[in-house]
Design a protein around this motif. Structure first.
Motif, PDB file in Angstrom:
ATOM      1  N   MET A   1       4.678  -2.310   3.882  1.00 24.12           N
ATOM      2  CA  MET A   1       5.087  -1.080   3.090  1.00 24.12           C
ATOM      3  C   MET A   1       4.175  -0.004   3.737  1.00 24.12           C
ATOM      4  O   MET A   1       3.092  -0.192   4.547  1.00 24.12           O
ATOM      5  N   THR A   2       4.609   1.310   3.595  1.00 24.80           N
ATOM      6  CA  THR A   2       3.925   2.399   3.987  1.00 24.80           C
ATOM      7  C   THR A   2       2.553   2.464   3.670  1.00 24.80           C
ATOM      8  O   THR A   2       1.704   3.253   4.348  1.00 24.80           O
ATOM      9  N   THR A   3       2.342   1.712   2.595  1.00 29.04           N
ATOM     10  CA  THR A   3       0.789   1.492   2.211  1.00 29.04           C
ATOM     11  C   THR A   3       0.689   0.465   1.018  1.00 29.04           C
ATOM     12  O   THR A   3       1.839  -0.052   0.648  1.00 29.04           O
ATOM     13  N   ASN A   4      -0.556   0.033   0.671  1.00 26.60           N
ATOM     14  CA  ASN A   4      -0.551  -1.001  -0.370  1.00 26.60           C
ATOM     15  C   ASN A   4       0.270  -0.610  -1.814  1.00 26.60           C
ATOM     16  O   ASN A   4      -0.111   0.466  -2.386  1.00 26.60           O
ATOM     17  N   PRO A   5       1.304  -0.962  -2.053  1.00 26.74           N
ATOM     18  CA  PRO A   5       2.041  -0.708  -3.259  1.00 26.74           C
ATOM     19  C   PRO A   5       1.291  -0.592  -4.358  1.00 26.74           C
ATOM     20  O   PRO A   5       1.623   0.163  -5.436  1.00 26.74           O
ATOM     21  N   LYS A   6       0.390  -1.322  -4.480  1.00 24.22           N
ATOM     22  CA  LYS A   6      -0.627  -1.423  -5.606  1.00 24.22           C
ATOM     23  C   LYS A   6      -1.503  -0.297  -5.799  1.00 24.22           C
ATOM     24  O   LYS A   6      -2.168  -0.030  -6.696  1.00 24.22           O
ATOM     25  N   ILE A   7      -1.748   0.425  -4.859  1.00 21.35           N
ATOM     26  CA  ILE A   7      -2.174   1.816  -4.706  1.00 21.35           C
ATOM     27  C   ILE A   7      -1.588   2.999  -5.077  1.00 21.35           C
ATOM     28  O   ILE A   7      -1.736   3.863  -5.749  1.00 21.35           O
ATOM     29  N   CYS A   8      -0.219   2.973  -4.202  1.00 23.93           N
ATOM     30  CA  CYS A   8       0.488   4.013  -4.065  1.00 23.93           C
ATOM     31  C   CYS A   8       1.937   3.459  -4.644  1.00 23.93           C
ATOM     32  O   CYS A   8       2.564   2.982  -3.798  1.00 23.93           O
ATOM     33  N   SER A   9       2.633   4.163  -5.756  1.00 19.43           N
ATOM     34  CA  SER A   9       3.718   3.641  -6.267  1.00 19.43           C
ATOM     35  C   SER A   9       4.867   4.020  -5.598  1.00 19.43           C
ATOM     36  O   SER A   9       5.887   3.488  -5.425  1.00 19.43           O
ATOM     37  N   ASN A  10       4.754   4.935  -4.769  1.00 18.74           N
ATOM     38  CA  ASN A  10       5.766   5.533  -3.923  1.00 18.74           C
ATOM     39  C   ASN A  10       6.101   4.718  -2.491  1.00 18.74           C
ATOM     40  O   ASN A  10       6.523   5.102  -1.484  1.00 18.74           O
TER      41      ASN A  10
ATOM     42  N   LYS B   1     -16.372   6.245  -2.236  1.00 17.17           N
ATOM     43  CA  LYS B   1     -15.264   5.303  -2.843  1.00 17.17           C
ATOM     44  C   LYS B   1     -14.253   6.073  -3.893  1.00 17.17           C
ATOM     45  O   LYS B   1     -13.108   5.702  -3.921  1.00 17.17           O
ATOM     46  N   GLU B   2     -15.027   7.133  -4.446  1.00 13.75           N
ATOM     47  CA  GLU B   2     -13.853   8.114  -5.490  1.00 13.75           C
ATOM     48  C   GLU B   2     -12.844   8.423  -4.595  1.00 13.75           C
ATOM     49  O   GLU B   2     -11.858   8.926  -5.385  1.00 13.75           O
ATOM     50  N   ASP B   3     -13.114   8.886  -3.429  1.00 12.54           N
ATOM     51  CA  ASP B   3     -12.141   9.612  -2.486  1.00 12.54           C
ATOM     52  C   ASP B   3     -10.951   8.776  -1.985  1.00 12.54           C
ATOM     53  O   ASP B   3     -10.190   9.275  -1.313  1.00 12.54           O
ATOM     54  N   GLY B   4     -11.217   7.556  -2.079  1.00 11.26           N
ATOM     55  CA  GLY B   4     -10.279   6.423  -1.369  1.00 11.26           C
ATOM     56  C   GLY B   4      -8.822   6.644  -1.514  1.00 11.26           C
ATOM     57  O   GLY B   4      -8.033   7.104  -0.627  1.00 11.26           O
ATOM     58  N   TYR B   5      -8.508   6.248  -2.840  1.00  9.79           N
ATOM     59  CA  TYR B   5      -7.161   6.276  -3.060  1.00  9.79           C
ATOM     60  C   TYR B   5      -6.483   7.587  -3.233  1.00  9.79           C
ATOM     61  O   TYR B   5      -5.409   7.861  -2.931  1.00  9.79           O
ATOM     62  N   LYS B   6      -7.385   8.596  -3.452  1.00  9.62           N
ATOM     63  CA  LYS B   6      -6.892  10.170  -3.458  1.00  9.62           C
ATOM     64  C   LYS B   6      -6.410  10.448  -2.244  1.00  9.62           C
ATOM     65  O   LYS B   6      -5.244  10.937  -1.954  1.00  9.62           O
ATOM     66  N   SER B   7      -6.905  10.075  -1.081  1.00  6.07           N
ATOM     67  CA  SER B   7      -6.729  10.276   0.342  1.00  6.07           C
ATOM     68  C   SER B   7      -5.582   9.557   0.602  1.00  6.07           C
ATOM     69  O   SER B   7      -4.699  10.112   1.196  1.00  6.07           O
ATOM     70  N   ILE B   8      -5.418   8.297   0.190  1.00 12.42           N
ATOM     71  CA  ILE B   8      -4.229   7.704   0.483  1.00 12.42           C
ATOM     72  C   ILE B   8      -2.834   8.254   0.036  1.00 12.42           C
ATOM     73  O   ILE B   8      -1.864   8.650   0.716  1.00 12.42           O
ATOM     74  N   LYS B   9      -2.798   8.771  -1.123  1.00 13.79           N
ATOM     75  CA  LYS B   9      -1.725   9.608  -1.964  1.00 13.79           C
ATOM     76  C   LYS B   9      -1.437  10.786  -1.241  1.00 13.79           C
ATOM     77  O   LYS B   9      -0.392  11.088  -0.973  1.00 13.79           O
TER      78      LYS B   9
END
Ligand code: ADP
Ligand code: ASP
Ligand code: MG
Length: 459
Positions: free
Chosen positions: A235-244, A443-451
């Motif tokens: 997928m375009t990224t881990n679907p567990k991190i980004c639902s889109n 660590k805090e910025d990881g998922y935010k950056s992906i989205k």
């Protein structure tokens, strides 16, 4: 066609899943294909085995965990609807568990848990699941042989993540599996495990069953290698991190390799190598629902976006090596990375300041101690290297896509997108192939950056 299909732990997590997996293999076989199945341990079992080893080391009681393993595997046999086969399977499970218990008791008495013992202990996960899957197939009326990959894959003795000796392995793979295919059976092979030249059980690293599939596929020149898992494909990224996140229909070998190397758990990082060497297409597919999946090829045909996918490696650290004495001295970087290599430390990213007074690199958090030891040994005085420091708890984000090659402004757009989220970048590097750009954030910025990147490039 000749197809290797690999099923991960979630695809054999209970009796229903074993039956579903057996049926997919049988359906494919009935369509006049030769089918070889590679199977992982039931989901959670590898971790349970590692837990049991620790309990044993500390002198704790292993009976409850052995009992839990027995019940879990007995339950998973529910669809072996043939009394004789069921009896044989349960006896086989018990024999393996007695052997496992002996290994665990050994750890207890020696008071020592080496990587060698750990590999032996975790091997039981795949040995148990392959037995159940093979018998489930047989109970459905198709002949099947359970094969321990010990007899197929030869490695060095780097326990925990052994390196494969390809020529010897390919010879054994074809000598063992081709006669079985000719006989018309579906071989079910243990993923993840192998044997060293000295005859010890080794493993190929966590998640290594994907790698087993491609080694076996390359060894008997299969038409395709299928990685059957719990998502619709890559997928375009881990679907567990980004639902889109959504499925990518096609990728090149190079793109898939970069993505796996930079943390996309859906593929073990080494999976693509053997496939490339024999130019075998790899398909990543959902084992629960029929979906076209992702096809990984030498070259992709479809027109694609500049950025194709985003991945993350969590729990990493940046190590900083600095000293004015390093300026203009040839060979300092070589010495740093040789020292790390000698300790088997995997370096994800490297950056050197233009003043040459500092080098920084990103590694797994678990390797910090080893890396400091290696560097102190390599630079015992403060003459060249004055300071060695680190920050931990950081994430590496990688953006992958061959469309980035030569596309002007990719990096600018990327960093603008994350700057808008107030993300501070600690380190940046671009792969020489220009297929990926990686950077490190807290660590805090990881998922935010992906989205943020997903939104800018992929939605
Ligand atoms: P298996 O047990 O089948 O080997 P894994 O858990 O090892 O499965 O890998 C599948 C998981 O990989 C998915 O459930 C998903 O959370 C994760 N994953 C990470 N990155 C991606 C990605 N880009 N595409 C699909 N899945 C991904
Ligand atoms: N069972 C092993 C693990 O959990 C290998 C795999 O699943 O691929 O790491
Ligand atoms: Mg996996």
């Amino acid at each position: 066609m000749r197809i290797v299909m690999k099923y991960g732990g979630t695809s054999v997590s209970n009796a229903e899943r074993f039956l579903n997996t057996a049926n997919i293999a049988i359906d494919t076989y009935n369509k006049k294909n030769e089918v070889i199945v590679i199977v992982s341990a039931m989901s959670g079992v590898t971790d349970m085995l590692l837990g049991a080893a620790d309990i044993s080391l500390k002198g704790g009681d292993i009976a409850p965990i052995l009992n839990e393993l027995r019940l879990k595997h007995f339950d998973a046999c529910k669809y072996i609807k043939n009394e004789e086969l069921l009896k044989l399977t349960k006896e086989g499970i018990d024999t393996l568990l007695v052997d496992l218990e002996k290994s665990l008791i050994g750890v207890h008495y020696l008071g020592e848990l080496s990587l060698r013992s750990k590999d032996r202990i975790v091997s039981f996960g795949e040995r148990l699941s392959s037995l159940i899957l093979s018998k489930t197939i047989e109970a459905q009326g198709v002949a099947s042989d359970k094969i321990d990959a010990f007899s197929l894959i030869v490695t060095d003795s780097n326990f925990g993540e052994a390196s494969v000796l390809f020529n010897e392995s390919y010879k054994k793979i074809s000598e063992t599996l081709l006669p079985l295919l000719k006989k018309g059976t579906i071989p079910v092979v243990t993923g993840f495990i192998a044997k060293s030249k000295d005859g010890d059980i080794t493993t190929l690293g966590r998640g290594g069953s994907d790698y087993t599939a491609s080694i076996v596929g390359a060894g008997i020149a299969t038409s395709e290698i299928w990685i059957m898992t719990d998502v619709d494909g890559i997928m375009t990224t881990n679907p567990k991190i980004c639902s889109n996140a959504y499925r990518i229909p096609e990728m090149s070998y190079l793109e898939a390799m970069e993505l796996a190397y930079f943390g996309a758990k859906v593929l073990h990082p080494k999976t693509i190598e053997p496939a490339i060497s024999k130019n075998i297409p790899v398909r990543v597919k959902n084992s629960m629902i029929d979906s076209p999946g992702t096809l990984i090829l030498k070259d992709t045909h479809t027109n694609h976006k500049v950025v194709k996918a985003i991945s993350i490696i969590e729990n990493t650290a940046i190590v900083y090596v600095s000293g004015a004495g390093m300026i203009g001295v040839p060979g300092v970087a070589a010495k740093v990375f040789k020292a790390l290599g000698d300790y088997n430390i995997n370096v994800y990213m490297i950056s050197q300041g233009s003043s040459e007074a500092n080098i920084s690199f990103a590694i797994s958090e678990n390797d910090i101690e080893k890396s400091e030891k290696a560097l102190k040994e390599a630079f015992p005085t403060k003459e060249l290297v004055k300071d060695i420091s680190h920050i931990k708890g950081v994430n590496i984000i990688s953006v992958v896509g061959k469309g980035m090659k030569g596309a002007v402004g990719t990096a600018a757009k990327l960093f603008t997108a994350i700057a808008k989220e107030n993300v501070n970048i600690l380190m940046i590097s671009q792969g020489s192939s220009e297929v990926s750009i990686s950077f490190v954030v807290s660590k805090e910025d990881g998922y935010k950056s992906i989205k943020a990147i997903h939104k800018a490039y992929l939605e």
